[in-house]
Design a protein around this motif. Sequence first.
Motif, mmCIF file in Angstrom:
data_model
loop_
_atom_site.group_PDB
_atom_site.id
_atom_site.type_symbol
_atom_site.label_atom_id
_atom_site.label_comp_id
_atom_site.label_asym_id
_atom_site.label_seq_id
_atom_site.Cartn_x
_atom_site.Cartn_y
_atom_site.Cartn_z
ATOM 1 N N PRO A 29 -48.973 5.375 30.359
ATOM 2 C CA PRO A 29 -48.244 4.425 29.506
ATOM 3 C C PRO A 29 -49.121 3.814 28.413
ATOM 4 C CG PRO A 29 -47.683 4.078 31.810
ATOM 5 C CD PRO A 29 -48.804 5.078 31.793
ATOM 6 N N ASN A 30 -48.538 3.750 27.214
ATOM 7 C CA ASN A 30 -49.142 3.075 26.058
ATOM 8 C C ASN A 30 -50.409 3.740 25.523
ATOM 9 O OD1 ASN A 30 -47.171 0.934 26.170
ATOM 10 N ND2 ASN A 30 -48.319 0.107 27.910
ATOM 11 N N ILE A 31 -50.589 5.030 25.821
ATOM 12 C CA ILE A 31 -51.806 5.691 25.341
ATOM 13 C C ILE A 31 -51.551 6.585 24.132
ATOM 14 C CG2 ILE A 31 -51.916 7.906 26.607
ATOM 15 C CD1 ILE A 31 -54.778 6.932 27.489
ATOM 16 N N SER A 32 -50.301 7.047 23.952
ATOM 17 C CA SER A 32 -49.993 7.941 22.834
ATOM 18 C C SER A 32 -48.646 7.592 22.224
ATOM 19 C CB SER A 32 -49.971 9.404 23.300
ATOM 20 O OG SER A 32 -49.559 10.258 22.239
ATOM 21 N N ALA A 33 -48.600 7.647 20.887
ATOM 22 C CA ALA A 33 -47.333 7.439 20.177
ATOM 23 C C ALA A 33 -46.769 8.756 19.660
ATOM 24 C CB ALA A 33 -47.540 6.467 19.015
ATOM 25 N N VAL A 170 -62.522 6.705 18.587
ATOM 26 C CA VAL A 170 -61.401 7.541 18.168
ATOM 27 C C VAL A 170 -60.263 6.710 17.590
ATOM 28 C CG1 VAL A 170 -61.949 9.407 19.764
ATOM 29 C CG2 VAL A 170 -60.457 7.544 20.526
ATOM 30 N N SER A 171 -59.473 7.370 16.776
ATOM 31 C CA SER A 171 -58.326 6.737 16.146
ATOM 32 C C SER A 171 -57.131 6.778 17.099
ATOM 33 C CB SER A 171 -58.012 7.458 14.830
ATOM 34 O OG SER A 171 -57.160 6.703 14.023
ATOM 35 N N SER A 172 -55.958 6.431 16.591
ATOM 36 C CA SER A 172 -54.757 6.394 17.422
ATOM 37 C C SER A 172 -53.524 6.576 16.563
ATOM 38 C CB SER A 172 -54.664 5.050 18.162
ATOM 39 O OG SER A 172 -53.419 4.923 18.832
#
Length: 344
Positions: A29-33, A170-172
């Motif tokens: 949860p909440n690690i990748s969009a 790292v970016s996101s």
Amino acid sequence: MWVDPFPDFNPVKPLFICILANTETAKIPNISAAGKSPELTDYTPAADAELVETGNAISLKEPAMCPSGAPTPAILTRAAVLLTGIPCIYVDAGLNVKPKVPFVDLNGSPGGDIRTGKAVVDAAGIYESARMFGKSIGKLSDCVIIGESVPGGTTTALGVMRALGYDGRVSSSFPDNPVGIKDAVVNEGMNNAGISFGSLENDPMRAVQCLGDPMMPAAAGLVDGLGVKTVLAGGTQMVSVLSIIKALGLKRDVSIATTRYVADDPTANFREMTDKLGFRAYAADPGFGTSRVKGLKMYEKGDVKEGVGAGGAMFAAAMMGISQKEFREKVEEVYESTFLNKNA
């Protein structure tokens, strides 16, 4: 110029390759969009390839977008491909959902949750398959641009760089980078794998096996086999591939191209890492601040940033004489035909 620095070469036969893979890490949860929900990230790589190739994300009932509503970067890549006519090859390095367009299968398995310390099955096998494929197609092009679609891939990138001894940030795809979550995930994976910062600096394939994703050995293997000028198209995920290439001691003509949104991301250190690793880096600015499309303007606020080789695709478009305005207008056209028509 909308690519900085402007490329100093002009290939005759450019080729775009997009590596597709899944990792269970994306479902944390909440690690990748890179998908409207963690579960839908299984479909994202396949849908991205389908959208670039056909203009339609066939595997999804509605076009791929982030939870915020920002559109997939696949529309940027499709715009560049339409403007330049560059041929595309899609490579399955380990997918849960196969794309409904032609692709090359490296016989890799999808990646596991890196918290277990067991992330990629047979990383060396994926590398070798990719190397052989690269060797077989290297004569078809004088410049190969390699992109990726791997939800959760910035977290795996963080893990591999730390295992190799790099303090890469790292970016996101989220506007607010979930740095704390990524750090905790990577630390848990390192503990369970019994490794520490830099302990695998001489064993990059084990770093991938413990903390990476299937795209990484595929990209490194392709670079090894191609033997021609190669541009890694991506942000901090591709920086991790550069760290693997360096650890392997490969001497190839490799550079990296990303978007301004990654290069200027204060939560990441893209430029610092490319300098440290010794590879030339390019940053492309699509100029979405002046776009008439709300979803594209969201990129300016930190949504999405990069993916599906968007930075490298823009790099290629600029290299082939396309202006920023021409590119932005084509992206708007692709957006409207993909999203507005689909939702009409």
